[in-house]
Design a protein around this motif. Structure first.
Motif, PDB file in Angstrom:
ATOM      1  N   GLN A  47       0.810  -1.215   0.000  1.00 35.34           N
ATOM      2  CA  GLN A  47       0.000   0.000   0.000  1.00 35.34           C
ATOM      3  C   GLN A  47       0.847   1.271   0.000  1.00 35.34           C
ATOM      4  O   GLN A  47       0.343   2.354  -0.279  1.00 35.34           O
ATOM      5  CB  GLN A  47      -0.965  -0.002   1.184  1.00 35.34           C
ATOM      6  N   LEU A  48       2.149   1.151   0.304  1.00 29.96           N
ATOM      7  CA  LEU A  48       3.041   2.308   0.325  1.00 29.96           C
ATOM      8  C   LEU A  48       3.946   2.375  -0.905  1.00 29.96           C
ATOM      9  O   LEU A  48       4.723   3.318  -1.050  1.00 29.96           O
ATOM     10  CB  LEU A  48       3.902   2.285   1.592  1.00 29.96           C
ATOM     11  N   PHE A  49       3.847   1.371  -1.786  1.00 29.49           N
ATOM     12  CA  PHE A  49       4.752   1.309  -2.936  1.00 29.49           C
ATOM     13  C   PHE A  49       4.634   2.548  -3.819  1.00 29.49           C
ATOM     14  O   PHE A  49       5.640   3.171  -4.171  1.00 29.49           O
ATOM     15  CB  PHE A  49       4.514   0.037  -3.753  1.00 29.49           C
ATOM     16  N   ARG A  90       5.913  -5.936  -7.067  1.00 30.72           N
ATOM     17  CA  ARG A  90       6.267  -4.736  -7.823  1.00 30.72           C
ATOM     18  C   ARG A  90       7.618  -4.221  -7.359  1.00 30.72           C
ATOM     19  O   ARG A  90       8.010  -4.425  -6.206  1.00 30.72           O
ATOM     20  CB  ARG A  90       5.201  -3.654  -7.597  1.00 30.72           C
ATOM     21  N   GLY A  91       8.317  -3.543  -8.261  1.00 28.95           N
ATOM     22  CA  GLY A  91       9.620  -3.012  -7.905  1.00 28.95           C
ATOM     23  C   GLY A  91       9.983  -1.803  -8.727  1.00 28.95           C
ATOM     24  O   GLY A  91       9.475  -1.603  -9.839  1.00 28.95           O
ATOM     25  N   ILE A  92      10.855  -0.990  -8.180  1.00 28.08           N
ATOM     26  CA  ILE A  92      11.459   0.122  -8.903  1.00 28.08           C
ATOM     27  C   ILE A  92      12.946   0.117  -8.567  1.00 28.08           C
ATOM     28  O   ILE A  92      13.338  -0.129  -7.421  1.00 28.08           O
ATOM     29  CB  ILE A  92      10.803   1.489  -8.567  1.00 28.08           C
ATOM     30  N   PRO A 128       3.150  -9.082  -3.960  1.00 17.60           N
ATOM     31  CA  PRO A 128       1.859  -8.785  -4.593  1.00 17.60           C
ATOM     32  C   PRO A 128       0.794  -8.519  -3.517  1.00 17.60           C
ATOM     33  O   PRO A 128       0.847  -9.116  -2.442  1.00 17.60           O
ATOM     34  CB  PRO A 128       1.517 -10.064  -5.352  1.00 17.60           C
ATOM     35  N   GLU A 129      -0.113  -7.603  -3.805  1.00 14.12           N
ATOM     36  CA  GLU A 129      -1.192  -7.345  -2.848  1.00 14.12           C
ATOM     37  C   GLU A 129      -2.099  -8.541  -2.784  1.00 14.12           C
ATOM     38  O   GLU A 129      -2.338  -9.208  -3.784  1.00 14.12           O
ATOM     39  CB  GLU A 129      -1.968  -6.084  -3.251  1.00 14.12           C
ATOM     40  N   ALA A 130      -2.591  -8.823  -1.604  1.00 12.81           N
ATOM     41  CA  ALA A 130      -3.499  -9.967  -1.404  1.00 12.81           C
ATOM     42  C   ALA A 130      -4.781  -9.752  -2.200  1.00 12.81           C
ATOM     43  O   ALA A 130      -5.321  -8.647  -2.235  1.00 12.81           O
ATOM     44  CB  ALA A 130      -3.813 -10.142   0.083  1.00 12.81           C
ATOM     45  N   ILE A 131      -5.240 -10.796  -2.830  1.00 10.49           N
ATOM     46  CA  ILE A 131      -6.493 -10.730  -3.575  1.00 10.49           C
ATOM     47  C   ILE A 131      -7.640 -10.894  -2.603  1.00 10.49           C
ATOM     48  O   ILE A 131      -7.670 -11.821  -1.813  1.00 10.49           O
ATOM     49  CB  ILE A 131      -6.543 -11.815  -4.665  1.00 10.49           C
ATOM     50  N   ILE A 132      -8.564  -9.953  -2.631  1.00 12.35           N
ATOM     51  CA  ILE A 132      -9.687  -9.976  -1.692  1.00 12.35           C
ATOM     52  C   ILE A 132     -10.887 -10.606  -2.341  1.00 12.35           C
ATOM     53  O   ILE A 132     -11.221 -10.428  -3.447  1.00 12.35           O
ATOM     54  CB  ILE A 132     -10.022  -8.557  -1.202  1.00 12.35           C
ATOM     55  N   ASP A 175      16.705   3.677 -12.809  1.00 17.29           N
ATOM     56  CA  ASP A 175      17.220   2.751 -13.821  1.00 17.29           C
ATOM     57  C   ASP A 175      16.061   2.175 -14.623  1.00 17.29           C
ATOM     58  O   ASP A 175      16.052   2.263 -15.838  1.00 17.29           O
ATOM     59  CB  ASP A 175      18.019   1.621 -13.163  1.00 17.29           C
ATOM     60  N   HIS A 176      15.092   1.570 -13.924  1.00 21.17           N
ATOM     61  CA  HIS A 176      13.889   1.084 -14.598  1.00 21.17           C
ATOM     62  C   HIS A 176      12.781   0.814 -13.588  1.00 21.17           C
ATOM     63  O   HIS A 176      13.022   0.666 -12.407  1.00 21.17           O
ATOM     64  CB  HIS A 176      14.172  -0.151 -15.461  1.00 21.17           C
ATOM     65  N   GLY A 177      11.577   0.810 -14.135  1.00 21.90           N
ATOM     66  CA  GLY A 177      10.412   0.576 -13.308  1.00 21.90           C
ATOM     67  C   GLY A 177       9.624   1.852 -13.137  1.00 21.90           C
ATOM     68  O   GLY A 177       9.993   2.894 -13.674  1.00 21.90           O
ATOM     69  N   PRO A 178       8.521   1.702 -12.423  1.00 21.40           N
ATOM     70  CA  PRO A 178       8.097   0.517 -11.695  1.00 21.40           C
ATOM     71  C   PRO A 178       7.726  -0.632 -12.636  1.00 21.40           C
ATOM     72  O   PRO A 178       7.228  -0.411 -13.734  1.00 21.40           O
ATOM     73  CB  PRO A 178       6.875   0.971 -10.910  1.00 21.40           C
ATOM     74  N   VAL A 179       8.019  -1.840 -12.154  1.00 26.47           N
ATOM     75  CA  VAL A 179       7.671  -3.055 -12.879  1.00 26.47           C
ATOM     76  C   VAL A 179       6.741  -3.889 -12.014  1.00 26.47           C
ATOM     77  O   VAL A 179       6.808  -3.835 -10.791  1.00 26.47           O
ATOM     78  CB  VAL A 179       8.914  -3.882 -13.270  1.00 26.47           C
ATOM     79  N   THR A 180       5.871  -4.637 -12.667  1.00 26.27           N
ATOM     80  CA  THR A 180       4.975  -5.551 -11.962  1.00 26.27           C
ATOM     81  C   THR A 180       5.266  -6.952 -12.462  1.00 26.27           C
ATOM     82  O   THR A 180       5.315  -7.189 -13.665  1.00 26.27           O
ATOM     83  CB  THR A 180       3.497  -5.191 -12.227  1.00 26.27           C
ATOM     84  N   ARG A 181       5.503  -7.842 -11.512  1.00 25.52           N
ATOM     85  CA  ARG A 181       5.808  -9.242 -11.814  1.00 25.52           C
ATOM     86  C   ARG A 181       4.930 -10.116 -10.928  1.00 25.52           C
ATOM     87  O   ARG A 181       4.345  -9.628  -9.963  1.00 25.52           O
ATOM     88  CB  ARG A 181       7.276  -9.532 -11.506  1.00 25.52           C
ATOM     89  N   PRO A 182       4.888 -11.420 -11.202  1.00 27.58           N
ATOM     90  CA  PRO A 182       4.135 -12.305 -10.304  1.00 27.58           C
ATOM     91  C   PRO A 182       4.642 -12.252  -8.858  1.00 27.58           C
ATOM     92  O   PRO A 182       3.900 -12.490  -7.927  1.00 27.58           O
ATOM     93  CB  PRO A 182       4.342 -13.688 -10.907  1.00 27.58           C
ATOM     94  N   THR A 183       5.927 -11.893  -8.686  1.00 19.98           N
ATOM     95  CA  THR A 183       6.520 -11.835  -7.354  1.00 19.98           C
ATOM     96  C   THR A 183       6.274 -10.509  -6.648  1.00 19.98           C
ATOM     97  O   THR A 183       6.641 -10.350  -5.490  1.00 19.98           O
ATOM     98  CB  THR A 183       8.037 -12.074  -7.425  1.00 19.98           C
TER      99      THR A 183
END
Length: 156
Positions: free
Chosen positions: A107-109, A134-136, A152-156, A124-132
């Motif tokens: 929630q703070l990303f 998100r990252g920047i 990854p955020e929990a699926i509700i 350098d790159h990002g933000p990127v979203t992967r199955p593992t």
């Protein structure tokens, strides 16, 4: 004389290493690095009796600064004013280390991304979203690659 049992030990057992004690980085501009790690990334700078006794003289002389992450890992910044990487292009690796990654609540990303952008930190790159998650990826003042990532955020 070494005991025969000690001579049979060829590897540490899983769990023998308890945690990362500290990470030491060489920095060229101590003030820029202190601002980056303290003011931009929000890490706590150790002062007074918080500074490890073995580093107090170096800290007092302005040659070392220590920060601590919320999980207790200490990041030591060693001032090396003549430090220059072999290649001034930060996209070309100049150390055996790849990057230092900090975890953040999902929630703070987006807030972290905005802080990086508002402070005009070189991304350098990002933000990127992967199955593992998100990252920047971005650079500290000395060109060392830093990542802020989240699960990854929990699926509700």
């Amino acid at each position: 004389m070494v005991s025969s049992q000690a001579s049979l030990t060829t590897a540490l057992a899983s769990g023998d290493l308890r945690r990362v004690h500290h990470i030491a980085l060489n920095v060229q501009d101590m003030q820029a690095s202190r601002h980056f790690y303290g003011s931009i990334l929000g890490l706590h700078e150790l002062t007074g009796n918080e500074v490890p006794a073995t580093l107090r003289e170096l800290v007092a002389a302005g040659k070392v600064t220590n920060f601590v992450t919320p999980d207790g890992t200490v990041i030591d910044l060693f001032w090396e004013p003549d430090l220059t990487p072999p290649d001034q292009d930060p996209h070309r690796a100049f150390t055996r280390a790849n990057h230092l990654a900090f975890d953040i609540d999902p929630q703070l990303f987006d807030t972290a991304v905005e802080v990086i952008k508002q402070n005009q930190v070189s991304i350098d790159h990002g933000p990127v979203t992967r199955p593992t998650g998100r990252g920047i990826y971005f650079y500290d003042p000395d060109g060392f690659l830093i990542e802020i990532r989240c699960d990854p955020e929990a699926i509700i």
